[in-house]
Motif scaffolding. Structure first.
Motif, PDB file in Angstrom:
ATOM      1  N   GLY B 123       0.822  -1.212   0.000  1.00 59.06           N
ATOM      2  CA  GLY B 123       0.000   0.000   0.000  1.00 59.06           C
ATOM      3  C   GLY B 123       0.850   1.253   0.000  1.00 59.06           C
ATOM      4  O   GLY B 123       0.600   2.199  -0.749  1.00 59.06           O
ATOM      5  N   THR B 124       1.884   1.267   0.838  1.00 58.06           N
ATOM      6  CA  THR B 124       2.742   2.451   0.905  1.00 58.06           C
ATOM      7  C   THR B 124       3.479   2.666  -0.416  1.00 58.06           C
ATOM      8  O   THR B 124       3.574   3.793  -0.907  1.00 58.06           O
ATOM      9  CB  THR B 124       3.776   2.283   2.042  1.00 58.06           C
ATOM     10  N   ILE B 125       3.980   1.570  -0.979  1.00 59.26           N
ATOM     11  CA  ILE B 125       4.689   1.698  -2.254  1.00 59.26           C
ATOM     12  C   ILE B 125       3.749   2.270  -3.313  1.00 59.26           C
ATOM     13  O   ILE B 125       4.083   3.227  -4.017  1.00 59.26           O
ATOM     14  CB  ILE B 125       5.227   0.326  -2.712  1.00 59.26           C
ATOM     15  N   THR B 127       0.795   3.963  -3.020  1.00 55.74           N
ATOM     16  CA  THR B 127       0.354   5.338  -2.802  1.00 55.74           C
ATOM     17  C   THR B 127       1.515   6.312  -2.945  1.00 55.74           C
ATOM     18  O   THR B 127       1.373   7.398  -3.509  1.00 55.74           O
ATOM     19  CB  THR B 127      -0.294   5.479  -1.416  1.00 55.74           C
ATOM     20  N   GLY B 128       2.686   5.897  -2.457  1.00 55.91           N
ATOM     21  CA  GLY B 128       3.853   6.776  -2.573  1.00 55.91           C
ATOM     22  C   GLY B 128       4.221   7.029  -4.022  1.00 55.91           C
ATOM     23  O   GLY B 128       4.374   8.182  -4.444  1.00 55.91           O
ATOM     24  N   LEU B 129       4.307   5.951  -4.790  1.00 58.56           N
ATOM     25  CA  LEU B 129       4.617   6.086  -6.215  1.00 58.56           C
ATOM     26  C   LEU B 129       3.586   6.977  -6.901  1.00 58.56           C
ATOM     27  O   LEU B 129       3.925   7.878  -7.666  1.00 58.56           O
ATOM     28  CB  LEU B 129       4.583   4.708  -6.870  1.00 58.56           C
ATOM     29  N   ALA B 130       2.305   6.683  -6.597  1.00 62.69           N
ATOM     30  CA  ALA B 130       1.231   7.430  -7.247  1.00 62.69           C
ATOM     31  C   ALA B 130       1.339   8.909  -6.935  1.00 62.69           C
ATOM     32  O   ALA B 130       1.218   9.761  -7.825  1.00 62.69           O
ATOM     33  CB  ALA B 130      -0.126   6.893  -6.790  1.00 62.69           C
ATOM     34  N   SER B 131       1.609   9.243  -5.661  1.00 62.65           N
ATOM     35  CA  SER B 131       1.620  10.666  -5.325  1.00 62.65           C
ATOM     36  C   SER B 131       2.844  11.358  -5.918  1.00 62.65           C
ATOM     37  O   SER B 131       2.736  12.479  -6.414  1.00 62.65           O
ATOM     38  CB  SER B 131       1.540  10.857  -3.809  1.00 62.65           C
ATOM     39  N   GLY B 186       2.651  -3.607  -5.185  1.00 60.62           N
ATOM     40  CA  GLY B 186       2.691  -2.147  -5.144  1.00 60.62           C
ATOM     41  C   GLY B 186       2.998  -1.565  -6.511  1.00 60.62           C
ATOM     42  O   GLY B 186       2.347  -0.615  -6.963  1.00 60.62           O
ATOM     43  N   ALA B 187       3.956  -2.146  -7.201  1.00 60.19           N
ATOM     44  CA  ALA B 187       4.400  -1.579  -8.460  1.00 60.19           C
ATOM     45  C   ALA B 187       3.313  -1.646  -9.539  1.00 60.19           C
ATOM     46  O   ALA B 187       3.315  -0.850 -10.478  1.00 60.19           O
ATOM     47  CB  ALA B 187       5.651  -2.299  -8.940  1.00 60.19           C
ATOM     48  N   PHE B 188       2.388  -2.596  -9.412  1.00 56.66           N
ATOM     49  CA  PHE B 188       1.340  -2.693 -10.424  1.00 56.66           C
ATOM     50  C   PHE B 188       0.012  -2.099  -9.945  1.00 56.66           C
ATOM     51  O   PHE B 188      -0.994  -2.224 -10.608  1.00 56.66           O
ATOM     52  CB  PHE B 188       1.133  -4.150 -10.837  1.00 56.66           C
ATOM     53  N   GLY B 189       0.001  -1.471  -8.793  1.00 57.64           N
ATOM     54  CA  GLY B 189      -1.278  -1.033  -8.251  1.00 57.64           C
ATOM     55  C   GLY B 189      -1.468   0.462  -8.154  1.00 57.64           C
ATOM     56  O   GLY B 189      -2.477   0.931  -7.655  1.00 57.64           O
ATOM     57  N   TRP B 190      -0.488   1.259  -8.646  1.00 56.26           N
ATOM     58  CA  TRP B 190      -0.556   2.694  -8.357  1.00 56.26           C
ATOM     59  C   TRP B 190      -1.092   3.533  -9.509  1.00 56.26           C
ATOM     60  O   TRP B 190      -1.310   4.738  -9.340  1.00 56.26           O
ATOM     61  CB  TRP B 190       0.842   3.206  -8.004  1.00 56.26           C
TER      62      TRP B 190
END
Lengths: 687, 322
Positions: B123-125, B127-131, B186-190
């Motif tokens: 989740g952190t990865i 959301t962090g990537l997305a932001s 994480g890498a495929f979810g942002w």
């Protein structure tokens, strides 16, 4: 028997914080053909009053009292379906924002036809269309037959408001309610729309309720005035009574705090301390008492009723416990006028002061792109097209003009500190085109900005301390110094230390603007760029901010570059003024000289469009009303850009006109500090 | 109606008594100039929300159990009790045993630890990537934005489940397979979040307070972290909380298919997957991990709501102090 008689109208809403008593006991009579102005600051209940009369109030509102149409027809007991037979037919409304009041997906003609057919279904469509075109013609839409097929977005703001007026008078209503009809418009367009509104009223013989906060508009258009404060009527009377013999200290103060277009006072404006009270959980007593210098114990105990003031005509009522004593007092007698200390710098002749900002031949062009996939340049918008300005230490230069004249673009271009499209910007001796990144960044310390909308300019997520500390942190101040400086700044702008922990939304407009000013002052700038700093504020709050700006200038030796549309405010605070039209300066010079002896027809029209809060002056004034809207900056007229709207141009013979069409006028010297760009300048006193 | 917000605003500025805003009795003894930092203000507003505090306590409790549990229990999750296969809860095995004779309580705690780590990490990865990508793309515009959008669009059309499956197959026996799984999730979810953040930033970047910060001389990364991200943080928090729950469930799905965490390692997903087959007959294996999962996601959502309200000054959590 009155056309409309409102008795003891009260409106309240439930809310989280308690009952919002928006309107408390409004009473008035409206006669055919008359105009009554409802005046008050935001939150005073004037809009709620009109919505309650129209039956357009929110469903959870609780309404008591009586609203009688023709003396017999009670409107408050009617349901929505019955009211819709009256709305549009008997009572019509003109809203503030003409864009959101028109449906974007229908042609304006169709919308007027719909209004007509709703109330007279027997009319044929052809007749209704003809009437719609006639109405559009009546309100001054050129080529009405063709424009009726146009959509709202194809009209300018002023034209849309004309369409709204056409719609309002479509069924010959008996009453027109105009809710801030010109607030969103430019002053020149405001003059046009007010004229149309008067023409429409004359045409239909309707009575009008004019809701406004602009006392100048009231003076020129109303027969009777009702002043509202915190949901309550505090004074009511004929327009002359209110303007020449105000009895309630609030009215007196309101009239006194407005800067005047027609004369310059060297003094600060008298101020009404504090803010209007919240209408949730009102405390007993006169709502104005906390701000009233004349308040006595009785004022805090019980609320005064409207009573006749006696010696003037019968209709003049006022709600004050000390009516006997307020008689004949002026605002200067009641309210404190702060003394502005003068700085030595401002007494120095202009030529001997440093030049802090020097702009030569500034151009800002935006490319106009076309095409969805391959975007090619289809033209150029010349937002700023070659202007020269210079700002000396300790002086205030005002930029005025209609929206689209390039004032804000000029400001933003200066604030960017980048190389302009063409020309030169020199800030404190530094040419912005040659600045390195670091030099540009450190130059930002010296030039700061205060924006128009104090809510939008403050990050809602940051407490006030962090907002003011932000520029300090950006320039690497240490924590202890920041802490000290922020509290010092809060004090300078007249806020309390415990305000530092709150969020911007907990403040009123005037306080928010003070926070914005504190932030701009944090780094001790030399130049402050002010973009409409008071136009979003209420009249009684405005004076405090203007005084603060003046005082800060004197104390800190700041130079101001100020954009404002309110020419009265410009006259009050500016030393010099530059009038802009379509990206050019058409007249520039000492503010007194320009206002008293305007040479350019555009300056004359601007000045003459500003209403003066003095009914007698307003009645005798000759207006220079401009026709139409400003041409698009993408395709400006040849020669003199103003010639398409110029009243002077029409009075010239063909040979002289050819010069205006062919040759763009240059700024030429017309006085000691007064330049004008017109081929045929002539002084015309308009104020 | 123009004045409705003025009416609803309640008491403004001057009318509030000094000190009332701080709401606690402590402030009275403090000198007038003591100021709460932004973090403290947010914390105080968060603590006013009872449900969020319960949620936070719940999460902390689960984390403590997950960390300390293995040291306190008589059975390790890898131990096999050969005298108890598929036995219901008893004094010896408080939550029963599995078919292989492993203690369900120990398994649940170990699985919860893994799931928590995977969920929060992924989740952190994401959301962090997305932001970072979303806000930077919108703030800088131009080529930054174009390249960012290309990457987002490319990742969106890639069959991510398939790729995760293929990559996980190669690392089944690896000790840190779960880390790879979290990274991949994480890498495929942002991407969708990234796009939403980009459009939210677009609407904020021309606000006057952003301009004001720019003209104050703030560097771009500071403008993004101070002014843009906090103003879209409510969306980020909602995304993160939903994300943590979502990734725990995604891990469950993958483990169920045999593509995620493999025995003897365990996770809530593996346990639920194993228990689901026998849920009607031997319900204890299924019930505990499921209950923990539901409780965990509820707690995370309550904390998310509380944080969102605490960060948003216009929410009601400021009200009780006034």
């Amino acid at each position: 028997m009155s056309l409309l008689s409102v008795r003891d109208l009260c409106v309240s809403f439930p809310s989280e914080a308690g009952v919002v008593q928006a309107v408390r006991g409004v009473t008035f009579d409206l006669e055919r053909g008359q105009t009554m102005a409802l005046v008050g600051e935001s939150g005073s209940g004037k809009s709620v009053t009109s919505l309650a009369i129209m039956g357009l109030h929110p469903e959870n509102a609780k309404i008591t009292g009586s609203v009688l149409l023709d003396g017999t027809d009670e409107l408050l007991t009617k349901n929505d379906e019955q009211m819709s037979k009256i709305r549009g037919l008997r009572i019509a409304m003109v809203f503030q924002d003409p864009l959101s009041a028109l449906t974007p997906v229908y042609a304006v003609g169709d919308q007027i036809v719909e209004t007509i057919l709703t109330h007279s279904p027997e009319t044929s469509k052809e007749d209704a269309w003809k009437r719609a075109v006639h109405l559009l013609d009546l309100v001054g839409i050129p080529d009405a037959a063709e424009r009726a097929r146009a959509f709202p977005f194809e009209f300018s703001g002023g034209m849309r408001q004309r369409v709204m007026i056409a719609m309002a008078i479509a069924n010959n209503p008996d009453i027109i309610i105009a809710d801030e009809p010109t607030t969103a418009l430019d002053v020149t367009i405001q003059a046009q729309v007010l004229e149309v509104l008067q023409a429409a009223q004359a045409e239909t013989g309707a009575a009008m309720i004019l809701i406004t906060h602009d006392l100048g508009v009231v003076a020129g258009n109303a027969d009777h005035v009702t002043v509202m404060y915190a949901g309550r009527m505090v004074e009511q009377g004929s327009v002359d009574d209110i303007f020449y013999a105000p009895a309630m200290p609030y009215t007196i103060g309101l009239l006194g705090t407005v800067p005047r277009l027609d004369h310059k006072s060297g003094e600060a404006l008298p101020i009404l301390e504090g803010n209007p009270p919240s209408v949730v959980n009102l405390v007993p007593g006169c709502p104005f008492a906390p701000r009233c210098p004349m308040a006595i114990d009785k004022c805090h105990e019980s609320e005064p009723e409207l009573t006749a003031t006696g010696e003037t005509q019968a209709g003049h009522l006022s709600a004050c416990w000390r009516l006997e004593e307020t008689k004949g007092l002026s605002h200067g007698d009641i309210f404190e006028v702060p003394v502005v200390r003068r700085n030595e710098l401002t007494t120095l002749p202009r030529d001997e002061r440093d030049t802090v900002l020097d702009i030569k031949n500034l151009h800002k062009h935006f490319p106009l792109l076309k095409g969805a996939i391959y975007r090619r340049q289809a033209g150029v918008v010349k937002a700023v097209d070659g202007i020269d300005l210079d700002l000396r230490a300790g002086e205030t230069l005002g930029l005025v003009g209609e929206s689209g004249s390039g004032k804000s673009t000029t400001l933003l271009e200066i604030l960017e500190l980048m190389k302009p499209t063409q020309g030169r910007i020199v800030v404190l001796g530094n040419d912005t085109a040659q600045l390195s990144r670091n030099a540009r960044r450190s130059l930002r310390k010296d030039i700061q900005v205060v924006f128009q909308d104090p809510m939008a300019a403050l990050d809602p997520r940051l407490p006030v301390f962090d907002i003011i500390a932000e520029p300090l942190g950006a320039f690497g101040w240490d924590k202890a110094a920041i802490e000290e400086r922020v509290f010092e700044l809060l004090k300078i702008v007249g806020l309390q230390a415990d305000h530092a922990d709150r969020y911007p939304q907990h403040f009123s407009g005037g306080q928010r603007q003070r926070i914005g000013i504190a932030r701009a002052l944090a780094l001790n700038p030399r130049i402050l760029v002010l973009d409409e700093p008071v136009s979003a504020l209420d009249v009684s709050i405005q004076a405090g901010v203007i005084n603060l700006l003046e005082q800060l200038q004197q104390e800190l030796g700041l130079s101001y570059l100020l954009v404002a549309h309110d020419l009265a405010v410009i006259r009050h605070i500016c030393d010099r003024v530059a009038v802009m039209y379509l990206g050019n300066i058409v007249e520039i010079g000492d503010v007194e000289d320009v206002y008293e002896h305007p040479l350019h027809p555009y300056t004359q029209a601007l000045l003459s469009a500003i209403p003066i809060p003095d009914p007698k002056v307003e009645r005798e004034r000759q207006r220079v009303v401009l026709t139409g809207d400003m041409p698009s900056p993408a395709d400006p007229p040849s020669g003199c850009k103003f010639r398409t709207r110029c009243p002077k141009f029409l009075s010239l013979d063909a040979d002289s006109q050819a010069r205006c069409v062919g040759v763009p006028p240059e700024l030429s010297v017309a006085g000691a500090d007064h330049n004008v760009a017109c081929h045929y300048p002539e002084v015309l006193r308009v104020i | 109606m123009g004045n409705s917000d003025t009416l609803d605003e309640g008491p403004t500025g001057d009318e509030r008594p000094v000190g009332a805003v701080s709401g606690t009795s402590v402030s009275i003894s403090e000198p007038a100039n003591v100021r709460l930092g932004r973090g403290k203000l947010t914390l105080r507003r968060f603590l006013r929300n009872k449900l969020a505090v319960i949620g936070l306590i719940g999460i902390l409790l689960l984390i403590i159990i997950a960390t300390l549990g293995p040291y306190l229990l008589p059975w390790g999750y890898l131990d096999i009790d050969k005298k108890a296969f598929l036995k219901p809860p008893s004094a010896k095995h408080w939550l029963g045993t599995t078919q292989a004779g492993r203690d369900v309580l120990a398994l649940t705690i170990a699985g919860m630890r893994k799931s928590l780590i995977i969920g929060f990490l992924a989740g952190t990865i994401a959301t962090g990537l997305a932001s970072v990508v979303g806000t930077a793309a919108a703030y800088f515009g131009g080529w930054t934005q174009r390249i960012a959008l290309w990457v987002i669009d490319l990742l969106l059309i890639v069959p991510s489940t398939l790729i995760i499956a293929v990559m996980m197959k190669g690392g089944v026996n690896h000790d840190y397979a779960w880390v790879v799984l979290a990274l991949l999730l994480g890498a495929f979810g942002w991407m969708i979040t990234g796009r939403v953040m980009r459009s939210m930033t677009l609407s904020i970047r021309n606000r006057e307070y952003v301009l004001a910060a720019k003209y104050m001389g703030l560097p771009p990364w500071k403008i993004i972290t101070r002014h843009i991200i906090p103003n879209i943080s409510s969306y980020m928090i909602v995304d993160l909380t939903l994300g943590v729950g979502g990734y725990i469930l995604a891990e469950t799905g993958l483990s169920f298919l045999g593509l995620g965490i493999q025995a003897p390692d365990t996770s809530l997903g593996t346990l639920i997957g194993e228990g689901a087959r026998m849920a009607t007959t031997y319900s204890w294996i299924f019930l505990t991990p499921s209950a923990i999962l539901v409780f965990l996601v509820l707690c995370i959502n309550a904390v998310g709501d509380g944080l969102r309200d605490a960060l948003d000054p216009s929410s009601q959590s400021g009200g009780s102090a006034a």
